[in-house]
Design a protein around this motif. Structure first.
Motif, PDB file in Angstrom:
ATOM      1  N   SER A   1       0.817  -1.216   0.000  1.00  0.00           N
ATOM      2  CA  SER A   1       0.000   0.000   0.000  1.00  0.00           C
ATOM      3  C   SER A   1       0.854   1.271   0.000  1.00  0.00           C
ATOM      4  O   SER A   1       0.317   2.373   0.052  1.00  0.00           O
ATOM      5  CB  SER A   1      -0.924   0.008   1.224  1.00  0.00           C
ATOM      6  OG  SER A   1      -0.148  -0.052   2.404  1.00  0.00           O
ATOM      7  N   ARG A   2       2.169   1.096  -0.025  1.00  0.00           N
ATOM      8  CA  ARG A   2       3.117   2.215  -0.010  1.00  0.00           C
ATOM      9  C   ARG A   2       2.924   3.078   1.240  1.00  0.00           C
ATOM     10  O   ARG A   2       3.007   4.313   1.202  1.00  0.00           O
ATOM     11  CB  ARG A   2       3.005   3.061  -1.280  1.00  0.00           C
ATOM     12  CG  ARG A   2       3.274   2.244  -2.521  1.00  0.00           C
ATOM     13  CD  ARG A   2       3.300   3.066  -3.768  1.00  0.00           C
ATOM     14  NE  ARG A   2       4.248   2.489  -4.713  1.00  0.00           N
ATOM     15  CZ  ARG A   2       5.509   2.863  -4.824  1.00  0.00           C
ATOM     16  NH1 ARG A   2       5.992   3.812  -4.072  1.00  0.00           N
ATOM     17  NH2 ARG A   2       6.301   2.295  -5.699  1.00  0.00           N
ATOM     18  N   SER A   3       2.617   2.432   2.349  1.00  0.00           N
ATOM     19  CA  SER A   3       2.436   3.160   3.611  1.00  0.00           C
ATOM     20  C   SER A   3       3.741   3.169   4.389  1.00  0.00           C
ATOM     21  O   SER A   3       4.626   2.359   4.142  1.00  0.00           O
ATOM     22  CB  SER A   3       1.390   2.470   4.488  1.00  0.00           C
ATOM     23  OG  SER A   3       0.282   2.078   3.757  1.00  0.00           O
ATOM     24  N   GLY A   4       3.812   4.058   5.379  1.00  0.00           N
ATOM     25  CA  GLY A   4       4.965   4.087   6.272  1.00  0.00           C
ATOM     26  C   GLY A   4       4.704   3.192   7.472  1.00  0.00           C
ATOM     27  O   GLY A   4       3.581   3.118   7.963  1.00  0.00           O
ATOM     28  N   VAL A   5       5.752   2.498   7.940  1.00  0.00           N
ATOM     29  CA  VAL A   5       5.609   1.625   9.117  1.00  0.00           C
ATOM     30  C   VAL A   5       6.322   2.253  10.307  1.00  0.00           C
ATOM     31  O   VAL A   5       7.435   2.765  10.167  1.00  0.00           O
ATOM     32  CB  VAL A   5       6.259   0.235   8.867  1.00  0.00           C
ATOM     33  CG1 VAL A   5       6.141  -0.648  10.100  1.00  0.00           C
ATOM     34  CG2 VAL A   5       5.633  -0.446   7.673  1.00  0.00           C
ATOM     35  N   ILE A   6       5.676   2.196  11.458  1.00  0.00           N
ATOM     36  CA  ILE A   6       6.363   2.546  12.707  1.00  0.00           C
ATOM     37  C   ILE A   6       6.348   1.265  13.537  1.00  0.00           C
ATOM     38  O   ILE A   6       5.280   0.777  13.928  1.00  0.00           O
ATOM     39  CB  ILE A   6       5.648   3.703  13.446  1.00  0.00           C
ATOM     40  CG1 ILE A   6       5.539   4.933  12.527  1.00  0.00           C
ATOM     41  CG2 ILE A   6       6.404   4.044  14.727  1.00  0.00           C
ATOM     42  CD1 ILE A   6       4.724   6.072  13.107  1.00  0.00           C
ATOM     43  N   ALA A   7       7.523   0.679  13.730  1.00  0.00           N
ATOM     44  CA  ALA A   7       7.602  -0.648  14.362  1.00  0.00           C
ATOM     45  C   ALA A   7       7.880  -0.551  15.855  1.00  0.00           C
ATOM     46  O   ALA A   7       8.564   0.358  16.313  1.00  0.00           O
ATOM     47  CB  ALA A   7       8.702  -1.461  13.685  1.00  0.00           C
ATOM     48  N   ASP A   8       7.316  -1.502  16.599  1.00  0.00           N
ATOM     49  CA  ASP A   8       7.606  -1.681  18.022  1.00  0.00           C
ATOM     50  C   ASP A   8       7.219  -0.470  18.865  1.00  0.00           C
ATOM     51  O   ASP A   8       7.956  -0.067  19.763  1.00  0.00           O
ATOM     52  CB  ASP A   8       9.109  -2.003  18.203  1.00  0.00           C
ATOM     53  CG  ASP A   8       9.391  -2.619  19.564  1.00  0.00           C
ATOM     54  OD1 ASP A   8       8.462  -3.167  20.178  1.00  0.00           O
ATOM     55  OD2 ASP A   8      10.555  -2.547  20.006  1.00  0.00           O
ATOM     56  N   ALA A   9       6.055   0.121  18.554  1.00  0.00           N
ATOM     57  CA  ALA A   9       5.585   1.278  19.335  1.00  0.00           C
ATOM     58  C   ALA A   9       5.137   0.821  20.716  1.00  0.00           C
ATOM     59  O   ALA A   9       4.703  -0.318  20.898  1.00  0.00           O
ATOM     60  CB  ALA A   9       4.437   1.954  18.605  1.00  0.00           C
ATOM     61  N   ILE A  10       5.253   1.740  21.682  1.00  0.00           N
ATOM     62  CA  ILE A  10       4.788   1.408  23.038  1.00  0.00           C
ATOM     63  C   ILE A  10       3.520   2.188  23.396  1.00  0.00           C
ATOM     64  O   ILE A  10       2.936   1.981  24.451  1.00  0.00           O
ATOM     65  CB  ILE A  10       5.891   1.640  24.101  1.00  0.00           C
ATOM     66  CG1 ILE A  10       6.395   3.092  24.065  1.00  0.00           C
ATOM     67  CG2 ILE A  10       7.058   0.678  23.890  1.00  0.00           C
ATOM     68  CD1 ILE A  10       7.254   3.459  25.277  1.00  0.00           C
ATOM     69  N   ALA A  11       3.115   3.115  22.506  1.00  0.00           N
ATOM     70  CA  ALA A  11       1.861   3.861  22.723  1.00  0.00           C
ATOM     71  C   ALA A  11       1.461   4.511  21.413  1.00  0.00           C
ATOM     72  O   ALA A  11       2.294   4.661  20.510  1.00  0.00           O
ATOM     73  CB  ALA A  11       2.052   4.939  23.793  1.00  0.00           C
ATOM     74  N   VAL A  12       0.193   4.873  21.311  1.00  0.00           N
ATOM     75  CA  VAL A  12      -0.274   5.637  20.147  1.00  0.00           C
ATOM     76  C   VAL A  12      -1.016   6.867  20.640  1.00  0.00           C
ATOM     77  O   VAL A  12      -1.511   6.893  21.765  1.00  0.00           O
ATOM     78  CB  VAL A  12      -1.207   4.804  19.229  1.00  0.00           C
ATOM     79  CG1 VAL A  12      -0.428   3.781  18.428  1.00  0.00           C
ATOM     80  CG2 VAL A  12      -2.320   4.133  20.026  1.00  0.00           C
ATOM     81  N   ALA A  13      -1.057   7.889  19.802  1.00  0.00           N
ATOM     82  CA  ALA A  13      -1.753   9.124  20.178  1.00  0.00           C
ATOM     83  C   ALA A  13      -2.308   9.746  18.903  1.00  0.00           C
ATOM     84  O   ALA A  13      -2.089   9.225  17.798  1.00  0.00           O
ATOM     85  CB  ALA A  13      -0.781  10.076  20.877  1.00  0.00           C
ATOM     86  N   ARG A  14      -3.008  10.852  19.063  1.00  0.00           N
ATOM     87  CA  ARG A  14      -3.545  11.538  17.890  1.00  0.00           C
ATOM     88  C   ARG A  14      -3.302  13.025  18.080  1.00  0.00           C
ATOM     89  O   ARG A  14      -3.512  13.554  19.175  1.00  0.00           O
ATOM     90  CB  ARG A  14      -5.044  11.255  17.796  1.00  0.00           C
ATOM     91  CG  ARG A  14      -5.663  11.579  16.447  1.00  0.00           C
ATOM     92  CD  ARG A  14      -7.147  11.436  16.537  1.00  0.00           C
ATOM     93  NE  ARG A  14      -7.691  10.213  15.965  1.00  0.00           N
ATOM     94  CZ  ARG A  14      -7.863   9.999  14.664  1.00  0.00           C
ATOM     95  NH1 ARG A  14      -7.504  10.908  13.792  1.00  0.00           N
ATOM     96  NH2 ARG A  14      -8.404   8.882  14.231  1.00  0.00           N
ATOM     97  N   ASP A  15      -2.789  13.693  17.073  1.00  0.00           N
ATOM     98  CA  ASP A  15      -2.691  15.153  17.136  1.00  0.00           C
ATOM     99  C   ASP A  15      -3.504  15.734  15.986  1.00  0.00           C
ATOM    100  O   ASP A  15      -4.243  15.001  15.315  1.00  0.00           O
ATOM    101  CB  ASP A  15      -1.222  15.620  17.143  1.00  0.00           C
ATOM    102  CG  ASP A  15      -0.495  15.311  15.835  1.00  0.00           C
ATOM    103  OD1 ASP A  15      -1.177  15.022  14.824  1.00  0.00           O
ATOM    104  OD2 ASP A  15       0.746  15.372  15.828  1.00  0.00           O
ATOM    105  N   ALA A  16      -3.367  17.038  15.751  1.00  0.00           N
ATOM    106  CA  ALA A  16      -4.211  17.709  14.757  1.00  0.00           C
ATOM    107  C   ALA A  16      -4.023  17.101  13.368  1.00  0.00           C
ATOM    108  O   ALA A  16      -4.928  17.157  12.529  1.00  0.00           O
ATOM    109  CB  ALA A  16      -3.885  19.192  14.743  1.00  0.00           C
ATOM    110  N   GLU A  17      -2.853  16.514  13.139  1.00  0.00           N
ATOM    111  CA  GLU A  17      -2.577  16.022  11.785  1.00  0.00           C
ATOM    112  C   GLU A  17      -2.824  14.531  11.591  1.00  0.00           C
ATOM    113  O   GLU A  17      -2.775  14.030  10.475  1.00  0.00           O
ATOM    114  CB  GLU A  17      -1.128  16.352  11.412  1.00  0.00           C
ATOM    115  CG  GLU A  17      -0.942  17.850  11.245  1.00  0.00           C
ATOM    116  CD  GLU A  17       0.478  18.189  10.861  1.00  0.00           C
ATOM    117  OE1 GLU A  17       1.086  17.415  10.126  1.00  0.00           O
ATOM    118  OE2 GLU A  17       0.955  19.228  11.335  1.00  0.00           O
TER     119      GLU A  17
END
Ligand code: FAD
Length: 316
Positions: A104-120
């Motif tokens: 899908s030509r997406s970016g991967v962020i591996a081995d995260a310990i949390a997720v969040a959401r900002d304006a973007e």
């Protein structure tokens, strides 16, 4: 099919026995903290959809057994147009995340310990330099594919009524990997290291393979999984699957007890996010004490049997 605008797609792992993997509740919990969780699962068993709804999945997309996970995920993503895709940082999860991202030509962020959401959009938090720093990152294009470390997410979502939709998956042209056999590595009656709530790990300071028994006895007394440093693995005292660290398993238990482990940065990388760390080491200057919540300076061969005996007495 209609989906919420803030949908987060969550790929659920299944166990070789056909159940939902332990990581499901935390993945859905993390998704619910940043949007509306839509779970994807490949199984013929509708009970798995029910479990996913109990864990808080607003919608469950179930593909029939035999569908490739990456095909199911790709098709689900095309339908849902999620803000992010969450996958467990398990061996299977990492593999599918990479395949899906490449496709899908997406970016991967591996081995995260949390997720969040900002304006973007959705961001992920990673532990860097063995947990000494945390780093927040985002992808610059599209929905991020985030693999989440097992055992670190405490958030749990409220259970929801089941909204199951069957995902009919048309297989991609790519030849699938064929799994010839699955051999479960039994840790006996002990919990599995990955995702364990308690871990007792032994290092070179235990002195010999025979002495590893004192680590085993302590682990069994508190219902912990058994881990090891690379030095103990290299010495042939325990199998490689026990290794905690940069080139081994990453754990984030409530309790980690390190016996005769110096605390090299490569070891810390695999256990520094443990909630409570106990270190027993005869060298008061061992770096493991820098991150320990409770430290005992002493010889493991005398401290550990005494500790185990006291715990066993309390349980008697
Ligand atoms: P040591 O560093 O030798 O420490 C033994 C400790 O036991 C000492 O602190 C000593 O004071 C104490 N001790 C000795 N006798 C006693 C006693 N009787 N009672 C109490 N304490 C005692 N290591 C990992 O663990 N996991 C990894 O994934 C990993 N990946 C690596 C990747 C790379 C690329 C490299 C270069 C290294 C990696 N290592 C890894 C190796 C790491 O650098 C260390 O060598 C290793 O962690 C040391 O293991 P240890 O703490 O058991 O041994």
């Amino acid at each position: 099919m209609e989906f919420a605008a803030d949908s987060i797609l969550v790929l659920l792992d299944t166990t070789p026995a056909g159940g939902l993997a332990k990581s499901a509740a935390a993945l859905i919990g993390a998704a619910a903290s940043i949007g509306s969780p839509v779970a994807v699962v490949v199984s013929d068993d509708e009970q798995l959809s029910l479990r996913a709804a109990e864990f808080g999945a607003a919608v469950v997309l179930r593909a029939e057994t035999g569908a490739r996970r990456v095909d199911a995920l790709s098709q689900a993503a095309a339908l849902v147009e999620p803000d992010a895709v969450l996958v467990s940082h398990s061996v299977e999860g990492r593999e599918t995340a990479a395949q899906f991202a490449a496709r899908s030509r997406s970016g991967v962020i591996a081995d995260a310990i949390a997720v969040a959401r900002d304006a973007e959009g959705v961001t992920a938090v990673n532990a860097a330099y063995g947990g000494a720093y945390t780093v927040e990152s985002a992808v610059t294009w599209g929905a991020p594919v985030i693999t989440l470390r097992q055992g670190v997410i405490d958030a749990r979502a409220d259970s929801t009524p089941l909204d199951e939709r069957i995902l009919s998956v048309s297989p991609s042209e790519i030849r699938p990997v064929e799994v010839a056999s699955v051999e479960e590595q039994s840790a006996g009656s002990r919990p599995e290291l990955r995702g364990a709530k308690r871990v007792v790990a032994g290092g070179r300071g235990l002195g010999s393979k025979d002495q590893f028994v004192i680590a085993e006895r302590l682990a069994d007394a508190i219902g912990a999984a058994l881990g090891a440093s690379r030095a103990a693995v290299d010495a042939g005292w325990v199998p490689q699957s026990y290794q905690v660290g940069q080139t081994g398993v990453t754990v984030a238990p409530d309790l980690y007890i390190a016996l005769g482990i110096s605390g090299a940065v490569q070891h810390k990388a695999g256990m520094q996010t443990a909630k409570f760390i106990v270190a027993i080491n005869k060298d008061a200057d061992a770096p493991i004490f820098d991150i320990a919540d409770f430290g005992i300076v002493g010889d493991v061969s005398s401290v550990v049997p005494q500790l185990t005996a006291e715990i066993e007495k309390l349980q008697a």
